[in-house]
Design a protein around this motif. Structure first.
Motif, PDB file in Angstrom:
ATOM      1  N   LEU A  71       0.854  -1.196   0.000  1.00  0.00           N
ATOM      2  CA  LEU A  71       0.000   0.000   0.000  1.00  0.00           C
ATOM      3  C   LEU A  71       0.883   1.236   0.000  1.00  0.00           C
ATOM      4  O   LEU A  71       1.993   1.229   0.530  1.00  0.00           O
ATOM      5  N   PRO A  87      -5.187   2.996   1.727  1.00  0.00           N
ATOM      6  CA  PRO A  87      -4.740   4.013   0.766  1.00  0.00           C
ATOM      7  C   PRO A  87      -5.030   3.603  -0.669  1.00  0.00           C
ATOM      8  O   PRO A  87      -5.071   2.412  -0.987  1.00  0.00           O
ATOM      9  N   SER A  94       6.638  -2.594   7.932  1.00  0.00           N
ATOM     10  CA  SER A  94       6.502  -4.007   7.651  1.00  0.00           C
ATOM     11  C   SER A  94       5.263  -4.570   8.293  1.00  0.00           C
ATOM     12  O   SER A  94       4.850  -4.175   9.373  1.00  0.00           O
ATOM     13  N   GLU A  95       4.670  -5.511   7.617  1.00  0.00           N
ATOM     14  CA  GLU A  95       3.516  -6.190   8.152  1.00  0.00           C
ATOM     15  C   GLU A  95       3.964  -7.282   9.118  1.00  0.00           C
ATOM     16  O   GLU A  95       3.195  -7.772   9.923  1.00  0.00           O
ATOM     17  N   THR A 143       8.242   3.371  13.248  1.00  0.00           N
ATOM     18  CA  THR A 143       7.293   4.010  12.340  1.00  0.00           C
ATOM     19  C   THR A 143       7.250   5.512  12.582  1.00  0.00           C
ATOM     20  O   THR A 143       6.986   6.272  11.688  1.00  0.00           O
ATOM     21  N   GLU A 144       7.501   5.901  13.827  1.00  0.00           N
ATOM     22  CA  GLU A 144       7.468   7.329  14.126  1.00  0.00           C
ATOM     23  C   GLU A 144       8.834   7.998  13.944  1.00  0.00           C
ATOM     24  O   GLU A 144       8.913   9.167  13.650  1.00  0.00           O
ATOM     25  N   ARG A 201       5.646   6.163   3.059  1.00  0.00           N
ATOM     26  CA  ARG A 201       5.840   4.821   3.566  1.00  0.00           C
ATOM     27  C   ARG A 201       5.167   3.771   2.686  1.00  0.00           C
ATOM     28  O   ARG A 201       4.025   3.955   2.268  1.00  0.00           O
ATOM     29  N   GLU A 250       3.570   0.235   2.848  1.00  0.00           N
ATOM     30  CA  GLU A 250       3.024  -0.627   3.894  1.00  0.00           C
ATOM     31  C   GLU A 250       2.643  -1.951   3.242  1.00  0.00           C
ATOM     32  O   GLU A 250       1.988  -1.951   2.201  1.00  0.00           O
ATOM     33  N   ARG A 252      -5.052  -5.646  11.012  1.00  0.00           N
ATOM     34  CA  ARG A 252      -3.780  -6.120  10.479  1.00  0.00           C
ATOM     35  C   ARG A 252      -2.756  -4.994  10.413  1.00  0.00           C
ATOM     36  O   ARG A 252      -1.594  -5.158  10.754  1.00  0.00           O
ATOM     37  N   ARG A 253      -3.225  -3.823   9.996  1.00  0.00           N
ATOM     38  CA  ARG A 253      -2.282  -2.708   9.887  1.00  0.00           C
ATOM     39  C   ARG A 253      -1.799  -2.262  11.263  1.00  0.00           C
ATOM     40  O   ARG A 253      -0.639  -1.945  11.457  1.00  0.00           O
ATOM     41  N   LEU A 301      -1.644  -4.149  13.956  1.00  0.00           N
ATOM     42  CA  LEU A 301      -0.810  -5.182  14.563  1.00  0.00           C
ATOM     43  C   LEU A 301       0.560  -5.280  13.896  1.00  0.00           C
ATOM     44  O   LEU A 301       1.491  -5.855  14.446  1.00  0.00           O
ATOM     45  N   SER A 302       0.665  -4.730  12.695  1.00  0.00           N
ATOM     46  CA  SER A 302       1.970  -4.770  12.039  1.00  0.00           C
ATOM     47  C   SER A 302       2.965  -3.873  12.753  1.00  0.00           C
ATOM     48  O   SER A 302       4.155  -3.953  12.519  1.00  0.00           O
ATOM     49  N   ARG A 303       2.477  -3.017  13.618  1.00  0.00           N
ATOM     50  CA  ARG A 303       3.377  -2.041  14.242  1.00  0.00           C
ATOM     51  C   ARG A 303       3.633  -2.320  15.711  1.00  0.00           C
ATOM     52  O   ARG A 303       4.248  -1.509  16.389  1.00  0.00           O
ATOM     53  N   GLU A 328      -1.204   3.185  19.320  1.00  0.00           N
ATOM     54  CA  GLU A 328      -1.709   3.007  17.949  1.00  0.00           C
ATOM     55  C   GLU A 328      -3.233   3.137  17.909  1.00  0.00           C
ATOM     56  O   GLU A 328      -3.782   3.762  17.007  1.00  0.00           O
TER      57      GLU A 328
END
Lengths: 276, 748
Positions: free
Chosen positions: A124, A182, A220-221, A232-233, A241, A243, B31-32, B34-36, B107
């Motif tokens: 994405l 997105p 990353s997933e 990420t921050e 990014r 995704e 999912r998005r 939890l990816s983080r 999050e």
């Protein structure tokens, strides 16, 4: 310790419900599944006897899979339907047995026969065209120096020889649109080398290399794969990014399979050609 | 994402199905997110034996809301039991939700996504009842976090008609007053029966029905106030909002006024029916990720009669009930089959005191040699060592745990743990001789009546134990002492006694550290600041709810975890409310003063607590009625349960193989499978069993009907002194209870 009298190669898939199992957790869950299904698994010797179960390649946490391989050694012979029934009875949610092959018990070990793995990722935040051109640049590069973090130390390596093939396609719009993701999305297909001696490519590393190529960063997933959770921050704050929404290991290839079938149906091609 | 959220919150009038059917949090959103985060397996559900019911076809929806991380919450046996009890009912569903770690919290807040249940991934807000498990005082801020993340009003006054009911249970709710304004209702005692009674009342009132009012607001089929009054009529259910406290001018508690005739003047804890013969919680959830107690759990005994004076769990879970051995063996095997677990824990507050522990453990060991059997909560006595030795696999002998609790004999008498130094030394010797190279000892400091000598005696006894280990294992021998701070707990004989000041505790710890130098001696201790908060919240009143809310607003969360513990946030919160944690924690309360929790009871009577405290001050012990005379603790009167321990001597439970009828002692014919009572530890018949098992003969097993009277007598006497750890709870009082006993297990 119980001696093995039969060796089954289990072809299996893993879906959404089991995606967050790390490899060691997955091993534990499978061992429990064998107990629930009353499968007479042979055990290793020693103080801590473990069921004899060998996975071809650990599956990264967060990754789905469509064609994984594991060898299971039994202490009593079972027919394929009986084994399938018992496996199904106890398997944790998210695992599905696709096929069972009765393998000669003295056949070579599974993992060293592995040569390649195919991956499919839905990315994405990136246009298909941009991704395709980045993929072309990567494929035409001689070397692709990258760093991989292993616990505390960082190891430098060359990613390029680990990439056998890359293709870029349209993402499956239907599944993504419903969730309000997105707008830009693309699908990346790759075949990566998977070798115990010569090293294995990681799908998330390829995505990171593509992102670098585009001046982007990755989320990353597969948590903790290429970055720390809080990253990420922090590092690529102002960089857009990429995704990865879905990452699937489509198939593991054993050496003999790849030489027989793999080359034929996947003629060498550049990513744009396939994509277009 | 915002559209997803608003979809979540709006009443789903157009959805199909007879009941409200809000949409789950979308899969890609989860999912998005939890990816983080770290350990996404905590939030993804899908475990073996988890139950996902059809939302729109099920009337009443519970969500067990466990205010701690997944690894802690999933270890809780109470949760495993109640999950099964409710999900067995076709018209109820029960899902789970655990406190998110700080990364997911952040999050969720930035993405404006509600906290979801693991099963159908719906916001907690969409449920009818949140079953809140309170097993430890320092989970207070996690409760607020979870409610806030689901958009539920934090206090009862702030909740809308559409918000779910928040019903708390667990081992600390005998004083729920600090949580009073956060909980709509509180379940006292054991939850198995009462959760079903609550479900029936809620369904008959129509609490699960959703209607949309003219003003566009979502409502339920019945209003909150009516529902709460109806709940207050269920025995064991306490509805705090139907009462109002009064305080004296000096700040002490004066009385609790009833605001409604539905509110009973006092509420007593529930005792689940048929514990002896009926086991619930067979299909235990098997987590996908490692948890603290990652094993099958079978509760073999409920209640404890040892009478350790600091122990809240022991006092409040009386009367003692033991599972029939046949029932226990069959249930343990059923749980193992249903879960595939490789290990089963025979849990209780003091498993070595379970009359049939030898039989059950050796039967399980014989019939399932590959399964590891663990016995938490062990006593300091030779019987325990023999027992653990007999069932432990040969390879794993890392550490053997005892809990002498105090360093000196005198202080151990005061707390009613009359084990002698010699007994501790003898046990250690036996453990070392059976292959264990490390011994772990649990102690408390700051106990009532403690002197400097008592503190240093901890180091003394540890040295003696180490000397013994050295003789057998040389430099490999190790003694680990774990020292925690005494926390006065409501409903114990020590509820009136103040905790030591934090600096006194620190001084004692530093004295101990000096005395603990040298190879092989390891000392660990509990942060005295968190002990202070435990005591303050434990003995607190309703004025502490605003303190909890302020502490949470000041950034306190996951306080039970050292890396997150923010003491200053709490101190500031107390300051802002004009209260002093030391007043709550460290004050010696005069026995004549009214206590904020005196209207709530379980286990033993107030008279007994007072009597037992007087004995403590006199340095006198109270006998364990399991083997000794009745101490008139009042359990039958308090709980309405017919207690057959007491003057008649040890409990006789003889269950025939047929159907659980209680028969006469002895008289086991060759064809009738009968259980006979073996006598207390110390009884010659019993030591024969231990000896037989420990030498591997294992002749005496479940159903084998070996007549022990014919077995050779060894005449070794095991004494009856034992151990009981503070705040160690087997895990089934009320909705749930803590799993703090992690260190106190012996699995070999």
């Amino acid at each position: 310790m119980s001696e093995a009298v039969q060796r089954w190669r289990i072809v299996f898939a893993r879906n959404e419900e089991a995606r967050y199992l790390a490899h060691l957790d997955a091993v534990t869950q499978w061992e429990r599944a064998f107990r629930r299904g009353a499968i007479p698994v042979a055990t290793t010797g020693g103080f801590n006897a473990r069921p004899k179960l060998v996975f071809a390649a650990p599956l990264q946490l967060g990754m789905l899979a469509e064609h994984e391989l594991a060898d299971l050694f039994l202490a009593e012979r079972l027919t394929a339907p009986a084994l399938r029934e018992r496996l199904t009875a106890g398997m944790p949610a998210g695992y599905r047995v696709i096929d069972l092959h009765d393998v000669w018990i003295g056949a070579p070990a599974l993992a060293p026969q592995l040569v390649a793995a195919d991956y499919r990722m839905t990315l994405l935040g990136v246009e298909r065209e941009d991704l395709a051109s980045a993929a072309t640049r990567i494929l035409s590069a001689e070397r692709l120096p990258r760093e991989r973090r292993r616990e505390t130390k960082t190891v430098a390596y060359d990613l390029r020889p680990l990439i056998i093939e890359l293709r870029v396609r349209d993402a499956d719009a239907g599944t993504l649109a419903a969730d309000g993701a997105p707008a830009e999305a693309a699908e990346l297909w790759m075949r990566l080398r998977h070798s115990q001696e010569r090293g294995s490519g990681r799908a998330d590393e390829v995505v990171a290399a593509l992102a670098d190529e585009l001046g982007m960063t990755t989320a990353s997933e597969t948590p903790g794969a290429t970055e720390t959770p809080s990253a990420t921050e922090t590092p690529g704050v102002d960089r857009p990014r990429i995704e990865s929404a879905v990452s699937v290991r489509e198939r593991l290839w054993l050496e003999e399979e790849l030489t027989q079938h793999g080359e034929r149906d996947q003629a060498p091609s550049s990513p744009e050609q396939t994509a277009g | 994402m915002t559209t997803a959220l608003s979809r979540q919150r709006s009443p789903a009038r157009t959805e199909a199905g007879p009941f409200n059917a809000p949409l789950p949090v979308p899969a890609l959103t989860i999912r998005r997110l939890l990816s983080r985060v770290r350990k996404p397996g905590r939030y993804s559900g899908g475990e073996w034996n988890s139950v996902r019911k059809d939302w729109s076809e099920t009337a009443l929806k519970w969500c067990f809301t466990y205010p701690d991380l997944y690894e802690i919450g999933m270890s809780n046996l109470g949760l495993r039991i109640l999950y099964e009890v409710l999900n067995e009912r076709p018209n109820c569903l029960a899902e789970r939700c655990f406190a998110p770690d700080v990364d997911l919290q952040a999050e969720l807040r930035s993405a404006k996504v509600p906290l979801w249940s693991l099963e159908t991934r719906r916001s907690l807000h969409d449920f009818d009842v949140l079953g809140l498990s309170l097993g430890y005082e320092l989970v207070a801020t996690n409760v607020l976090d979870m409610l806030d993340l689901a958009g539920i009003g934090l206090t009862t006054g702030e909740r809308s008609e559409a918000d779910p009911l928040v019903i708390a249970g667990g081992s600390i709710v005998l004083n729920p007053e600090p949580f009073a304004d956060l909980t709509d209702a509180v379940v006292l005692g054991e939850g198995e029966d009462v959760v079903l009674e609550i479900s029936e009342v809620l369904q008959s009132l129509g609490w699960h029905r959703r209607v949309c009012g003219r003003d566009g607001q979502s409502r339920r089929g019945v209003d909150r106030a009516t529902t709460l009054r109806a709940l207050a009529r269920i025995p064991g259910v306490y509805v705090p909002s139907l009462y109002e406290p009064r305080y004296e001018a000096d700040g002490t508690f004066a009385a609790l006024d009833r605001l409604d005739e539905a509110a009973p003047p006092s509420v007593a804890g529930r005792i689940a029916a048929d514990f002896e013969t009926r086991v619930r919680g067979i299909r235990q959830i098997v987590p996908n990720i490692g948890i603290v107690f990652d094993r099958a759990q079978l509760e073999v005994m409920r209640g404890c009669t040892r009478g350790c004076r600091f122990c809240q769990a022991g006092m409040q879970s009386r009367p003692l009930r033991e599972r029939a051995p046949e029932v226990a063996v069959a249930a343990a095997e059923a749980i193992l089959r249903a879960t595939g677990y490789e290990e089963v824990g025979l849990t209780s507050l003091s498993t070595a005191d379970y009359t049939f522990v030898q039989e059950v453990a050796s039967a399980l060991h014989r019939r399932n040699p590959e399964v590891v059997i663990s016995l938490p909560s062990t006593r300091v006595d030779a019987f325990t060592v023999e027992l653990v030795d007999a069932i432990a696999p040969g390879g794993r002998r890392s550490g053997f745990t005892f809990a002498p609790e105090a360093g000196s004999q005198r202080l151990r008498d005061t707390i009613n743990k009359g084990v002698s130094d010699e007994e501790i030394v003898r046990c250690a010797e036996l453990a070392f001789s059976r292959g264990w190279s490390a011994v772990k000892l649990y102690f408390m400091i700051g106990l009532p009546g403690e002197t400097a000598e008592d503190v240093l005696a901890i180091a003394g006894i540890c040295r003696r134990v180490l000397e013994i280990g050295r003789r057998r294992h040389g430099g490999r021998a190790q003694v680990k002492a774990n020292v925690s701070t005494f926390v006065p707990k409501p409903n114990t004989p020590f509820q009136w006694d103040g905790q030591d000041a934090t600096d006194e505790i620190e001084t004692k710890v530093s004295q101990l550290r000096k005395a603990f130098h040298g190879k092989g001696l390891v000392l660990s201790w509990h942060d005295p600041r968190s002990s202070l908060l435990e005591a303050a919240l434990g003995r607190g009143d309703r004025r502490l709810t605003p303190v909890i809310v302020r502490a949470w607003r000041n950034g306190a969360r996951l306080d039970a975890w050292d890396e997150h513990f923010k003491f200053d946030a709490w101190i500031q919160a107390f300051d802002e409310e004009g209260l002093d944690p030391a007043w709550y924690a460290q004050r010696d309360i005069p026995t004549g003063e009214h206590l904020p929790w005196e209207h709530l009871g379980a286990g033993v009577s107030g008279d007994f607590l007072l009597r037992d405290r007087r004995l403590a001050l006199a340095g006198r012990t109270t006998a364990d009625c399991h083997w000794g005379p009745c101490s008139n603790c009042g359990a039958p009167a308090v709980t309405g349960f017919d207690c057959d321990t007491g003057d008649q001597g040890p409990r006789r439970m003889l269950i025939s193989g047929g159907g659980g009828t209680v028969g006469d002692e002895g008289g086991t014919g060759p064809s009738s499978r009968r259980w006979r009572y073996l006598g207390p530890p110390g009884d010659a018949r019993r030591s024969d069993v231990a000896a037989a098992a420990s030498i591997g003969a294992a002749a005496y097993c479940a159903g084998d009907n070996v007549n022990l009277d014919r077995a050779p007598r060894r005449g070794r006497s095991h004494d009856m002194l034992g151990t009981q750890m503070q705040s160690k709870d087997a895990g089934t009082n009320g909705l749930a209870s803590p799993v703090e006993a992690a260190g106190g297990e012996n699995s070999g």
